[in-house]
Design a protein around this motif. Structure first.
Motif, PDB file in Angstrom:
ATOM      1  N   ILE A 273       0.833  -1.203   0.000  1.00 50.83           N
ATOM      2  CA  ILE A 273       0.000   0.000   0.000  1.00 50.83           C
ATOM      3  C   ILE A 273       0.866   1.251   0.000  1.00 50.83           C
ATOM      4  O   ILE A 273       0.537   2.246  -0.656  1.00 50.83           O
ATOM      5  CB  ILE A 273      -0.958  -0.021   1.208  1.00 50.83           C
ATOM      6  CG1 ILE A 273      -1.955  -1.171   1.055  1.00 50.83           C
ATOM      7  CG2 ILE A 273      -1.716   1.296   1.317  1.00 50.83           C
ATOM      8  CD1 ILE A 273      -2.861  -1.359   2.262  1.00 50.83           C
ATOM      9  N   ALA A 274       1.981   1.198   0.727  1.00 52.29           N
ATOM     10  CA  ALA A 274       2.894   2.345   0.722  1.00 52.29           C
ATOM     11  C   ALA A 274       3.432   2.598  -0.682  1.00 52.29           C
ATOM     12  O   ALA A 274       3.557   3.744  -1.131  1.00 52.29           O
ATOM     13  CB  ALA A 274       4.042   2.110   1.698  1.00 52.29           C
ATOM     14  N   TYR A 277       0.618   4.137  -2.694  1.00 50.69           N
ATOM     15  CA  TYR A 277       0.448   5.538  -2.295  1.00 50.69           C
ATOM     16  C   TYR A 277       1.498   6.419  -2.971  1.00 50.69           C
ATOM     17  O   TYR A 277       1.188   7.479  -3.530  1.00 50.69           O
ATOM     18  CB  TYR A 277       0.553   5.650  -0.774  1.00 50.69           C
ATOM     19  CG  TYR A 277       0.455   7.066  -0.248  1.00 50.69           C
ATOM     20  CD1 TYR A 277      -0.775   7.679  -0.097  1.00 50.69           C
ATOM     21  CD2 TYR A 277       1.603   7.757   0.118  1.00 50.69           C
ATOM     22  CE1 TYR A 277      -0.870   8.981   0.388  1.00 50.69           C
ATOM     23  CE2 TYR A 277       1.531   9.054   0.603  1.00 50.69           C
ATOM     24  CZ  TYR A 277       0.290   9.660   0.736  1.00 50.69           C
ATOM     25  OH  TYR A 277       0.206  10.946   1.219  1.00 50.69           O
ATOM     26  N   ASP A 278       2.748   5.981  -2.937  1.00 50.34           N
ATOM     27  CA  ASP A 278       3.829   6.757  -3.544  1.00 50.34           C
ATOM     28  C   ASP A 278       3.630   6.880  -5.051  1.00 50.34           C
ATOM     29  O   ASP A 278       3.842   7.949  -5.631  1.00 50.34           O
ATOM     30  CB  ASP A 278       5.171   6.096  -3.241  1.00 50.34           C
ATOM     31  CG  ASP A 278       6.349   6.976  -3.619  1.00 50.34           C
ATOM     32  OD1 ASP A 278       6.405   8.129  -3.132  1.00 50.34           O
ATOM     33  OD2 ASP A 278       7.209   6.528  -4.384  1.00 50.34           O
ATOM     34  N   MET A 281       0.884   9.407  -5.731  1.00 55.57           N
ATOM     35  CA  MET A 281       1.394  10.756  -5.481  1.00 55.57           C
ATOM     36  C   MET A 281       2.221  11.246  -6.662  1.00 55.57           C
ATOM     37  O   MET A 281       2.087  12.389  -7.111  1.00 55.57           O
ATOM     38  CB  MET A 281       2.234  10.758  -4.206  1.00 55.57           C
ATOM     39  CG  MET A 281       1.449  10.577  -2.930  1.00 55.57           C
ATOM     40  SD  MET A 281       0.707  12.109  -2.358  1.00 55.57           S
ATOM     41  CE  MET A 281       2.149  12.936  -1.685  1.00 55.57           C
ATOM     42  N   ASN A 315      -7.530   8.482  -4.913  1.00 55.39           N
ATOM     43  CA  ASN A 315      -7.042   7.138  -4.605  1.00 55.39           C
ATOM     44  C   ASN A 315      -5.863   7.170  -3.634  1.00 55.39           C
ATOM     45  O   ASN A 315      -5.713   6.281  -2.793  1.00 55.39           O
ATOM     46  CB  ASN A 315      -6.649   6.419  -5.896  1.00 55.39           C
ATOM     47  CG  ASN A 315      -7.850   6.067  -6.759  1.00 55.39           C
ATOM     48  OD1 ASN A 315      -8.933   5.828  -6.235  1.00 55.39           O
ATOM     49  ND2 ASN A 315      -7.668   6.070  -8.075  1.00 55.39           N
ATOM     50  N   ALA A 316      -5.011   8.188  -3.751  1.00 54.91           N
ATOM     51  CA  ALA A 316      -3.899   8.337  -2.805  1.00 54.91           C
ATOM     52  C   ALA A 316      -4.428   8.575  -1.393  1.00 54.91           C
ATOM     53  O   ALA A 316      -3.873   8.056  -0.416  1.00 54.91           O
ATOM     54  CB  ALA A 316      -2.985   9.478  -3.237  1.00 54.91           C
ATOM     55  N   ALA A 319      -5.510   5.252  -0.069  1.00 51.62           N
ATOM     56  CA  ALA A 319      -4.337   4.465   0.319  1.00 51.62           C
ATOM     57  C   ALA A 319      -3.737   5.002   1.608  1.00 51.62           C
ATOM     58  O   ALA A 319      -3.284   4.234   2.470  1.00 51.62           O
ATOM     59  CB  ALA A 319      -3.303   4.481  -0.804  1.00 51.62           C
ATOM     60  N   GLY A 320      -3.739   6.325   1.754  1.00 50.81           N
ATOM     61  CA  GLY A 320      -3.226   6.931   2.977  1.00 50.81           C
ATOM     62  C   GLY A 320      -4.032   6.532   4.195  1.00 50.81           C
ATOM     63  O   GLY A 320      -3.486   6.340   5.289  1.00 50.81           O
TER      64      GLY A 320
END
Length: 350
Positions: A273-274, A277-278, A281, A315-316, A319-320
């Motif tokens: 997930i990290a 997220y990245d 971004m 979506n970010a 995920a965050g």
């Protein structure tokens, strides 16, 4: 060597617990004691010195192939499994088990394989359930199982697991455990070793680093494909055929209990997930820069890019939420995490 063989396993809170137990053993204790304490590979290896000061018995990290003696404490060194053969110690950089090396299960299994009913296995404080499968092997070969009372353990998980899966002979506080070990050390258990257990034997050889097609073929006959993948190397995991406890091992030899695998999967999920997220971004930032700097007056293209920024930001944000609050509940603070209406905000935050 005739007489008892004592193997002790601990994790979180174990240094204090082992020290308290070793302190109760007399200088003429008539058996060797082997200790597997979870420690980092980078550890300086100070546990033997601590245990030597705590009690009357000398303590040390053994050398590979060292012949062991009665009345000494042998401590698994950092980043090595400590395994027992008849009369000597084997140190191995075999596959990690339950994500640790030294692990408790390989020590207990190897002792059970080599000495059968003469083995006394002791599980102390610790997180998760390393040592449970090893203590099962000790009992399967006729040995004695002792577990610290989980009510006094710093981390009660390991004693609880052992008690739930193994027929325990003694469950007690540390203050009473020393006397039990002294009494057991005086037992005459004879030299008879039960018939070999194929699963114990093959898992002991894998822990010793004997990874080859022949050994894996033997293990495959004692396991079945699980549908899961190894969190350490990504290869397929096979489930051990044992109704008492769910365990897995991959072709590279990495072994996991179901609880340990679940913990590893949670870490893999967080990492995935990290990464997502990245990636989102980066996508939002690049699309936002393109939107701000582009001289193209194509309204359709600008709308498409603007929607791309909005979608990536939304979506970010989701995920965050998973990263910050993976268990849900109050994590769903969607209003406070709702994206700004201005797509260019992402560009200023990078």
């Amino acid at each position: 060597m005739k007489g008892r063989i004592f193997v002790i396993g601990a994790s979180q809170g174990g240094i204090e617990a082992i020290s308290a137990l070793i302190a109760q053993l007399p200088a003429d204790f008539p058996a060797p004691v082997f200790v597997a304490q979870h420690i980092a590979a980078s550890s300086l290896g100070g546990l033997p010195r601590i245990l030597g000061r705590a009690g009357s018995l000398p303590a040390a990290h053994p050398r590979d192939m060292e012949i062991f003696e009665r009345g000494k404490v042998y401590v698994a060194p950092p980043d090595r499994h400590m395994l027992l053969q008849r009369g000597y110690v084997c140190l191995s950089r075999g596959p990690r088990e339950n994500h640790v090396r030294p692990a408790i299960d390989p020590l207990f299994r190897s002792a059970a394989s080599a000495y059968g009913a003469a083995v006394v296995g002791v599980i102390l404080t610790g997180h998760l359930d390393d040592g449970t499968a090893g203590l099962m092997a000790v009992k399967d070969r006729g040995g004695v199982a002792i577990v610290q009372d989980h009510a006094e353990a710093v981390a009660p998980s390991m004693p609880r697991s052992a008690h739930a899966h193994v027929s325990i002979d003694h469950c007690c506080t540390l203050s009473k455990m020393g006397a039990i070990l002294v009494d057991l050390a005086s037992d005459d258990v004879g030299s008879q070793v039960p018939a070999a257990n194929p699963l114990i034997e093959v898992e002991t050889r894998i822990a010793a680093g004997e990874l080859n097609l022949a050994e894996w073929s033997r293990f495959e006959k004692l396991s079945a494909p699980s549908g899961f993948r190894c969190p350490a190397c990504g290869s397929a995991l096979f489930e051990v055929r044992d109704d008492r406890m769910i365990r897995f091992r991959c072709r590279a030899g990495h072994a996991f209990s179901a609880r340990c695998l679940l913990e590893e999967q949670a870490q893999m999920r967080e990492k995935a997930i990290a990464g997502l997220y990245d990636l989102l971004m980066e996508e939002a930032t690049l699309a936002s820069r393109l939107l701000n700097l582009s001289g193209d007056d194509d309204s359709g293209l600008r709308t498409a890019i603007s929607d791309r920024v909005s979608d990536a930001r939304r979506n970010a944000a989701l995920a965050g939420q998973w990263l910050a609050y993976p268990q849900g509940g109050q994590a769903r603070r969607e209003q406070s995490l709702a994206p700004s209406r201005n797509p260019s905000d992402f560009d200023s935050r990078r």
